[in-house]
Motif scaffolding. Structure first.
Motif, short mmCIF file in Angstrom:
data_model
loop_
_atom_site.label_atom_id
_atom_site.label_comp_id
_atom_site.label_asym_id
_atom_site.label_seq_id
_atom_site.Cartn_x
_atom_site.Cartn_y
_atom_site.Cartn_z
N ILE B 39 122.85 54.69 75.29
CA ILE B 39 123.84 55.45 74.38
C ILE B 39 123.47 56.72 74.05
O ILE B 39 124.65 57.88 74.23
CB ILE B 39 122.54 55.63 72.56
CG1 ILE B 39 123.20 53.76 72.17
CG2 ILE B 39 123.05 56.75 71.65
CD1 ILE B 39 121.69 53.88 70.73
N ALA B 40 122.54 57.25 75.26
CA ALA B 40 123.07 58.54 75.52
C ALA B 40 123.64 59.70 76.80
O ALA B 40 124.14 60.32 76.90
CB ALA B 40 121.24 58.80 75.91
N ASP B 43 127.06 58.19 75.64
CA ASP B 43 127.52 58.57 74.47
C ASP B 43 127.83 57.75 73.16
O ASP B 43 129.46 57.55 72.89
CB ASP B 43 128.63 60.02 74.35
CG ASP B 43 129.01 60.44 73.20
OD1 ASP B 43 127.81 60.02 71.97
OD2 ASP B 43 129.37 61.18 72.78
N PRO B 120 115.33 57.76 67.87
CA PRO B 120 114.51 58.88 67.57
C PRO B 120 115.89 60.03 66.60
O PRO B 120 117.28 59.99 66.71
CB PRO B 120 114.92 59.63 69.09
CG PRO B 120 115.70 59.34 69.80
CD PRO B 120 115.83 57.18 69.17
N ALA B 122 117.13 62.80 68.17
CA ALA B 122 118.81 63.51 68.69
C ALA B 122 119.27 62.53 68.55
O ALA B 122 121.16 62.76 68.51
CB ALA B 122 118.48 63.21 70.23
N ILE B 123 120.08 61.39 68.73
CA ILE B 123 121.15 60.17 68.44
C ILE B 123 121.73 59.84 67.22
O ILE B 123 122.60 60.40 66.75
CB ILE B 123 120.59 58.49 68.62
CG1 ILE B 123 120.01 57.98 70.30
CG2 ILE B 123 121.48 58.02 68.04
CD1 ILE B 123 119.71 57.26 70.65
N ALA B 126 123.67 62.92 66.27
CA ALA B 126 124.59 63.18 67.06
C ALA B 126 125.70 61.95 66.27
O ALA B 126 126.96 62.48 66.17
CB ALA B 126 124.41 62.23 68.26
N TRP B 127 124.77 60.98 65.77
CA TRP B 127 126.06 59.97 65.02
C TRP B 127 126.65 60.72 63.74
O TRP B 127 127.42 60.63 62.70
CB TRP B 127 125.13 59.28 64.69
CG TRP B 127 125.03 57.98 66.25
CD1 TRP B 127 126.00 58.54 67.48
CD2 TRP B 127 124.11 56.56 66.25
NE1 TRP B 127 124.99 57.63 68.12
CE2 TRP B 127 124.46 56.75 67.12
CE3 TRP B 127 123.56 55.77 64.99
CZ2 TRP B 127 124.34 55.51 68.18
CZ3 TRP B 127 123.52 54.41 66.58
CH2 TRP B 127 123.91 54.67 67.58
N SER B 177 130.33 61.94 69.40
CA SER B 177 129.30 62.06 68.98
C SER B 177 129.55 63.83 68.14
O SER B 177 129.70 64.71 67.15
CB SER B 177 128.22 61.92 69.25
OG SER B 177 127.56 61.08 69.31
N PHE B 178 129.78 64.81 70.17
CA PHE B 178 130.43 65.52 68.85
C PHE B 178 131.63 67.06 69.27
O PHE B 178 131.39 67.68 69.20
CB PHE B 178 129.07 66.85 70.62
CG PHE B 178 127.46 67.23 70.02
CD1 PHE B 178 127.21 67.14 68.79
CD2 PHE B 178 127.11 65.53 71.23
CE1 PHE B 178 125.87 66.66 69.21
CE2 PHE B 178 125.53 65.74 70.93
CZ PHE B 178 124.77 65.59 69.70
N GLY B 179 132.63 65.77 69.20
CA GLY B 179 133.63 65.80 69.74
C GLY B 179 134.51 66.84 68.91
O GLY B 179 134.71 67.46 68.39
N MET B 181 132.56 68.84 66.97
CA MET B 181 131.31 69.98 66.35
C MET B 181 131.74 71.21 65.57
O MET B 181 131.14 71.87 65.12
CB MET B 181 130.49 70.03 67.17
CG MET B 181 128.79 70.99 67.11
SD MET B 181 128.22 70.65 68.80
CE MET B 181 128.72 71.67 69.84
#
Lengths: 417, 211
Positions: B39-40, B43, B120, B122-123, B126-127, B177-179, B181
């Motif tokens: 996942i990390a 992405d 966690p 962080a994931i 991001a989602w 995830s951060f597209g 942002m």
């Protein structure tokens, strides 16, 4: 106060913006072409660039003087790129330029490094594996936890999804003892377990100091590379090379590129023109004799040949790109265009580009045509609409037509209660 | 309308256990540590099946709410009631907007809260950032559907439909995830401005633009 005219203006602006996105995209889709740069590799035998040109369904191998070679000759004058073919043919010489060679020696000096602006213009999930660097095993083993580094370094156990207090504190203390200032600005490294060896992670601390952080025999190994004292580090991309010569490439704010030597952390500057990591691409094809450092910019591709030992530039060549049909057309039809995506970034947002005053000529003709049409058919037209068409061309005219008011509507002004 | 809302809420509630069970199934097959790493590193978004669902929900709610209003001429009658017209239209749109927001916030929050047990922050974070444009697309789709339906002229309705389609495409350019942002505030602004669009059709409706 909500009025019809105000909403109409917003709608026209929205429609114009959408048209400035969709129409250029459609034209680009129909006219865009590849960059057309031929594959170029430096021959260590004839000290000349050899290009592979695809023409009429055939490959031609030519040097910059125009001499053409057949496939067999090409293999032998570019032995560093074709050594496996030469081995299979039994034509691999014992020495080249007086240096003894073997497949093992060639392999240990060979590496390919790619940098794309998307590697920099992106954001990753703040979760990384900390491998055991000295496991004693041939293959790296994936850890059962992952860490994140922001204001603190934190390890999380994957099975329980709980914070590993002991391990986190151990690394936190080791990093603080080494002078690491939290929060970490970024982390760079290879998260894959399918790499030949592990050198951990490189982190830029809040003071711009570059640290190497890894796990050796279960203990934290934290060291300041001192790169941050010599230059303003902007980014680093790591690579694992067979000869363990360096950790990766460091990019600074002056647009210089360095490699960070293994163990000593010595920075060695690559003698190439300034490299903009937000826009330019880099490919390094290294061999026993030379590094082929290929930098691709918007309009040109630069080939820099560096001596593998001294890192001095021994030869260079620049190939200029022909403008694609899209690049020739758009300045005449669009004063600008909007793109949401980019090959240089993973972020999506409206990007205004391709500004061109040439399109104002077409815009002027369209605006005049619009004015003549309105006069001839006795249609009411506002001066501001003509100015809008003058500035935006057919995208603006099209948007005005999509949301135009009919005369009887404008006469009959309605107010909502 | 009540049944449609209940149906939409049912679908959004049902997808929560589906996504959670699907995640746990993948955990059992690949191992938690490996899946975290994938996942990390790559992405991978395990809730990306949700991407088009809010959009479909928004469109359905908009169409099912406003098509009967137009067909039965009840919208025309409503505008002749001794009640402020703007307030009437706002109330009608607010009904759908708040209902959809309620479904989105409740089920989205529930999904992330349940996933928080095995993933966690962080994931999850991001989602959440990745999912915001999908839900904003749903709300915008509802407003745009209302705009298209209220429009009295068929020709203009077609134009509004095409413009709406292009506008909605802006929300779904990537599932990374951060597209979005940096552009999420821009999407919120677009969604808020689109609230004004149905009023354009109301003005035209009041002016008696022929069908």
């Amino acid at each position: 106060m909500i009025t019809k005219n105000k909403i109409q203006t917003i709608l026209i602006v929205f429609a114009t913006a959408i048209l400035f996105w969709i129409l250029p995209w459609a034209v680009k889709l129909g006219t865009n072409e590849g960059s057309g740069y031929p594959f170029t590799y430096y021959s260590c035998i004839i000290n000349q660039f050899i290009q592979t040109i695809h023409e009429k369904r055939e490959f031609k191998y030519v040097d910059l003087d125009g001499n053409e070679y057949n496939r067999e000759v090409y293999d032998s004058i570019v032995p560093m790129f074709n050594y496996r073919q030469l081995m299979q043919d039994g034509r691999l010489p014992d020495t080249i330029n007086g240096i003894e060679i073997s497949p093992q020696i060639l392999r240990s000096n060979q590496f390919y490094f790619r940098f794309n602006p998307r590697n920099y213009n992106t954001r990753k999930i703040n979760l990384y594996p900390m491998f055991e660097s000295m496991s004693g095993r041939v293959k790296l083993e994936s850890p059962d936890d992952m860490f994140s580094a922001g204001n603190k370094i934190r390890f999380y156990d994957a099975e329980s999804n709980k914070l590993k207090h002991k391990k986190s504190d151990k690394f936190q203390t080791a990093m603080e003892k080494s002078g690491f200032q939290f929060p970490a600005q970024w982390i760079s490294g290879n998260p894959s377990a399918r790499k030949p060896y592990d050198e951990g992670w490189f982190m830029l601390d809040a003071n711009g100091q570059l640290y190497q952080v890894k796990m050796v025999n279960g203990k934290p190994f934290v060291k300041n590379t001192r790169a941050g004292e010599k230059l303003n580090v902007v980014w680093m991309q790591t690579i694992e090379t067979s000869n363990h010569r360096f950790y990766g490439f460091v990019f600074d704010s002056e647009q210089h590129v360095y490699f960070l030597s293994d163990v000593t952390y010595e920075l060695v500057k690559l003698p190439i023109e300034p490299f903009d990591l937000k826009k330019d691409q880099m490919l390094i094809m290294a061999n026993l004799f030379n590094w082929n450092v290929v930098v691709t910019r918007d309009q040109q591709r630069e080939y820099n040949i560096l001596d593998n030992k001294t890192m001095e530039r021994v030869d260079e060549h620049t190939e200029f790109r022909k403008l694609s049909r899209w690049e020739k057309i758009h300045p005449w039809i669009f004063p600008f265009y909007i793109e949401f995506e980019s090959f240089k970034s993973t972020f999506v947002y409206p990007r205004f580009g391709g500004w061109s005053a040439k399109a104002l000529l077409l815009n002027f003709l369209i605006a005049m045509g619009f004015l003549i049409y309105c006069k001839r058919y006795k249609k009411l037209v506002k001066a501001v609409n003509i100015l809008f068409v003058l500035a935006t061309g057919f995208c603006g005219l099209f948007a005005l037509q999509l949301f135009k008011s009919r005369i009887q509507e404008t006469k009959n002004i309605i107010h909502l209660k | 309308m009540r049944w449609l809302l209940a149906g939409l809420a049912g679908v959004f509630v049902a997808i929560v256990p589906y996504l959670v069970l699907s995640l746990h199934s993948k955990f059992r097959f690949a191992g938690k540590a490996h899946l975290w790493a994938v996942i990390a590193e790559k992405d991978v978004n395990m809730i990306s099946q949700l991407q088009y669902l809010p959009l479909v929900a928004g469109l359905m709610l908009g169409l099912f709410q406003f098509i009967p209003e137009m067909n039965k001429k009840s919208f025309k009658l409503t505008l002749h009631l001794p009640h402020p017209e703007k307030l009437t239209v706002i109330k009608m749109m607010l009904f759908g907007f708040v209902s959809l927001s309620g479904i989105f916030v409740t089920t989205g929050g529930l999904l992330l809260a349940l996933m928080r047990f095995s993933l966690p922050t962080a994931i999850i974070g991001a989602w959440l950032i990745a999912g915001l444009p999908w839900y904003l697309a749903g709300l915008t789709a509802y407003l745009l559907a209302a705009w298209v339906c209220i429009e009295p002229s068929w020709k203009q309705r077609a134009i509004n439909g095409i413009v709406s389609g292009a506008l909605l495409a802006v929300f779904l350019r990537t599932s990374g995830s951060f597209g979005y942002m940096y552009f999420t505030p821009g999407l919120v602004a677009v969604c808020l401005l689109v609230i004004l669009f149905p009023f354009y059709s109301v003005f035209r409706f009041k002016e008696g633009v022929p069908e």
